[in-house]
Design a protein around this motif. Structure first.
Motif, mmCIF file in Angstrom:
data_model
loop_
_atom_site.group_PDB
_atom_site.id
_atom_site.type_symbol
_atom_site.label_atom_id
_atom_site.label_comp_id
_atom_site.label_asym_id
_atom_site.label_seq_id
_atom_site.Cartn_x
_atom_site.Cartn_y
_atom_site.Cartn_z
ATOM 1 N N SER A 211 -3.492 5.094 -3.576
ATOM 2 C CA SER A 211 -2.372 5.238 -4.504
ATOM 3 C C SER A 211 -1.065 5.467 -3.746
ATOM 4 O O SER A 211 -0.024 4.893 -4.090
ATOM 5 C CB SER A 211 -2.637 6.403 -5.461
ATOM 6 N N ILE A 212 -1.112 6.300 -2.710
ATOM 7 C CA ILE A 212 0.097 6.560 -1.925
ATOM 8 C C ILE A 212 0.560 5.282 -1.223
ATOM 9 O O ILE A 212 1.762 4.991 -1.156
ATOM 10 C CB ILE A 212 -0.154 7.695 -0.919
ATOM 11 N N LEU A 213 -0.374 4.515 -0.680
ATOM 12 C CA LEU A 213 -0.004 3.251 -0.043
ATOM 13 C C LEU A 213 0.667 2.307 -1.043
ATOM 14 O O LEU A 213 1.660 1.636 -0.719
ATOM 15 C CB LEU A 213 -1.238 2.579 0.557
ATOM 16 N N LYS A 214 0.131 2.243 -2.261
ATOM 17 C CA LYS A 214 0.719 1.360 -3.271
ATOM 18 C C LYS A 214 2.099 1.851 -3.692
ATOM 19 O O LYS A 214 3.014 1.039 -3.899
ATOM 20 C CB LYS A 214 -0.207 1.278 -4.494
ATOM 21 N N ARG A 218 2.944 -0.021 1.195
ATOM 22 C CA ARG A 218 2.423 -0.186 2.548
ATOM 23 C C ARG A 218 1.078 -0.903 2.488
ATOM 24 O O ARG A 218 0.255 -0.611 1.627
ATOM 25 C CB ARG A 218 2.234 1.162 3.245
ATOM 26 N N PRO A 219 0.813 -1.827 3.409
ATOM 27 C CA PRO A 219 -0.473 -2.515 3.428
ATOM 28 C C PRO A 219 -1.559 -1.650 4.058
ATOM 29 O O PRO A 219 -1.269 -0.666 4.756
ATOM 30 C CB PRO A 219 -0.184 -3.756 4.295
ATOM 31 N N VAL A 220 -2.787 -2.016 3.804
ATOM 32 C CA VAL A 220 -3.908 -1.352 4.465
ATOM 33 C C VAL A 220 -3.998 -1.885 5.896
ATOM 34 O O VAL A 220 -4.206 -3.077 6.115
ATOM 35 C CB VAL A 220 -5.233 -1.619 3.722
ATOM 36 N N SER A 221 -3.817 -1.006 6.858
ATOM 37 C CA SER A 221 -3.807 -1.394 8.266
ATOM 38 C C SER A 221 -4.717 -0.463 9.052
ATOM 39 O O SER A 221 -5.269 0.495 8.512
ATOM 40 C CB SER A 221 -2.383 -1.326 8.837
ATOM 41 N N ARG A 222 -4.865 -0.753 10.349
ATOM 42 C CA ARG A 222 -5.692 0.107 11.195
ATOM 43 C C ARG A 222 -5.123 1.518 11.253
ATOM 44 O O ARG A 222 -5.870 2.501 11.202
ATOM 45 C CB ARG A 222 -5.799 -0.485 12.603
ATOM 46 N N ALA A 223 -3.793 1.631 11.349
ATOM 47 C CA ALA A 223 -3.169 2.957 11.376
ATOM 48 C C ALA A 223 -3.388 3.686 10.053
ATOM 49 O O ALA A 223 -3.640 4.899 10.038
ATOM 50 C CB ALA A 223 -1.680 2.823 11.667
ATOM 51 N N LEU A 278 1.459 11.060 3.586
ATOM 52 C CA LEU A 278 2.904 11.204 3.430
ATOM 53 C C LEU A 278 3.600 11.301 4.781
ATOM 54 O O LEU A 278 4.669 10.704 4.985
ATOM 55 C CB LEU A 278 3.227 12.438 2.583
ATOM 56 N N LEU A 279 3.016 12.057 5.700
ATOM 57 C CA LEU A 279 3.614 12.198 7.027
ATOM 58 C C LEU A 279 3.625 10.862 7.753
ATOM 59 O O LEU A 279 4.600 10.509 8.433
ATOM 60 C CB LEU A 279 2.852 13.243 7.840
ATOM 61 N N TRP A 280 2.548 10.102 7.624
ATOM 62 C CA TRP A 280 2.480 8.791 8.291
ATOM 63 C C TRP A 280 3.518 7.834 7.711
ATOM 64 O O TRP A 280 4.211 7.122 8.450
ATOM 65 C CB TRP A 280 1.086 8.207 8.133
ATOM 66 N N ILE A 281 3.668 7.833 6.382
ATOM 67 C CA ILE A 281 4.644 6.959 5.749
ATOM 68 C C ILE A 281 6.057 7.364 6.137
ATOM 69 O O ILE A 281 6.926 6.525 6.410
ATOM 70 C CB ILE A 281 4.460 6.982 4.222
#
Length: 292
Positions: A211-214, A218-223, A278-281
């Motif tokens: 949900s946070i990615l959407k 942000r796409p689903v990635s290795r990171a 959230l921190l990664w984004i």
């Protein structure tokens, strides 16, 4: 000039009609999503035992993030990008009939069918593919993840209890282990049952993460998968600490299992699911772009 004017008037109703179709599709998605969540929530309170604060936190977090992600998908849709075909409306209408079945998990079976329909039929179209992914993720957390967990728990139980006992030896200097029971004193022991396992919250972590990615587009990635793994580790560690805190006495057990301690653990687990993403984004958003 008359022909040009006539052509202009012919196109305006089409544009207005397309706008109405877009808004109708958006409202249909929101009503189906909110109706499913509301039906399941009402049935949980009506047909299941009294809900504890821990259960309320866990359910509300997942459903709130899913609805927020769905709203963001709708708002981010391009112009004329939310048109529902007749077959789409039929699937949603039939799925909505499950709201009236007196089984809180049954409504998410219908949501699985609706999400699968859009993933297969509209998989190349945004925002429909994103909406389908959120519906399926919500269904997995509410229904399918629980079923798979019950089937696999006998295999997972030994792994989790072994991990907790290994940490417990470092904390208490020694710990007794017999099957799924743990003890640090001869007259008191606790048994790690299915409901006490941290693994049943991992599907919630996936739902919050997706949900946070959407929401952040942000796409689903290795990171991003690494962030999810971090949340998994934190959730398991928090639950292990909770179980170890129950071992010293019956009073400690009741505090961490039934009272304020269980709510604190639920809140901590929710934070562990949300904050890493959230921190990664935020970190990704602060990376300066390279200019040629």
């Amino acid at each position: 000039m008359a022909d040009v004017a006539q052509g202009g008037t012919d196109r305006r109703p089409d544009a207005r009609g397309a706008g109405l179709a877009d808004r109708a599709a958006a409202w249909t998605v929101l009503m189906f999503s909110a109706g499913t969540v509301l039906s399941a929530a009402l049935q949980r309170h009506l047909f299941e035992p009294t809900q504890t604060a821990q259960h309320l936190i866990e359910f509300n977090v997942g459903e709130a993030f899913a609805l927020a992600a769905l709203l963001c998908q709708i708002l981010a849709a391009p112009a004329r990008g939310m048109v529902l075909a007749r077959s789409d409306r039929t699937v949603l209408a039939l799925s909505a009939l499950a709201w009236f079945i007196p089984e809180p998990h049954g409504v998410y079976l219908a949501m699985t069918l609706a999400g699968g329909w859009f993933l297969l039929r509209r998989r190349g179209e945004r925002p429909w593919s994103g909406i389908g992914q959120i519906w399926v993720a919500l269904s997995i957390y509410e229904l399918w993840g629980k079923l798979v967990f019950r089937i696999l728990y006998q295999s997972l139980e030994g792994v989790e209890v072994g991990l907790i006992s290994g940490i417990g030896r470092l904390v208490y200097g020694g710990i007794g282990l017999e099957g799924a029971s743990l003890r640090v004193r001869s007259d008191w022991a606790i048994t790690v049952l299915e409901g006490c396992s941290s693994f049943h919250n991992l599907s919630l972590a996936v739902l919050v993460w997706l949900s946070i990615l959407k929401i952040a587009e942000r796409p689903v990635s290795r990171a991003a998968l690494g962030v999810l793994a971090t949340s998994f580790g934190l959730v398991v560690a928090i639950n292990a600490a909770r179980i170890l805190a129950m071992l010293p006495s019956r009073e400690a057990f009741h505090f961490w299992h039934d009272h304020l301690g269980s709510s604190l653990v639920a809140l901590s687990s929710a934070v562990a699911m949300i904050v890493p993403a959230l921190l990664w984004i935020e970190e990704r958003g602060c990376v300066p772009s390279r200019r040629s």
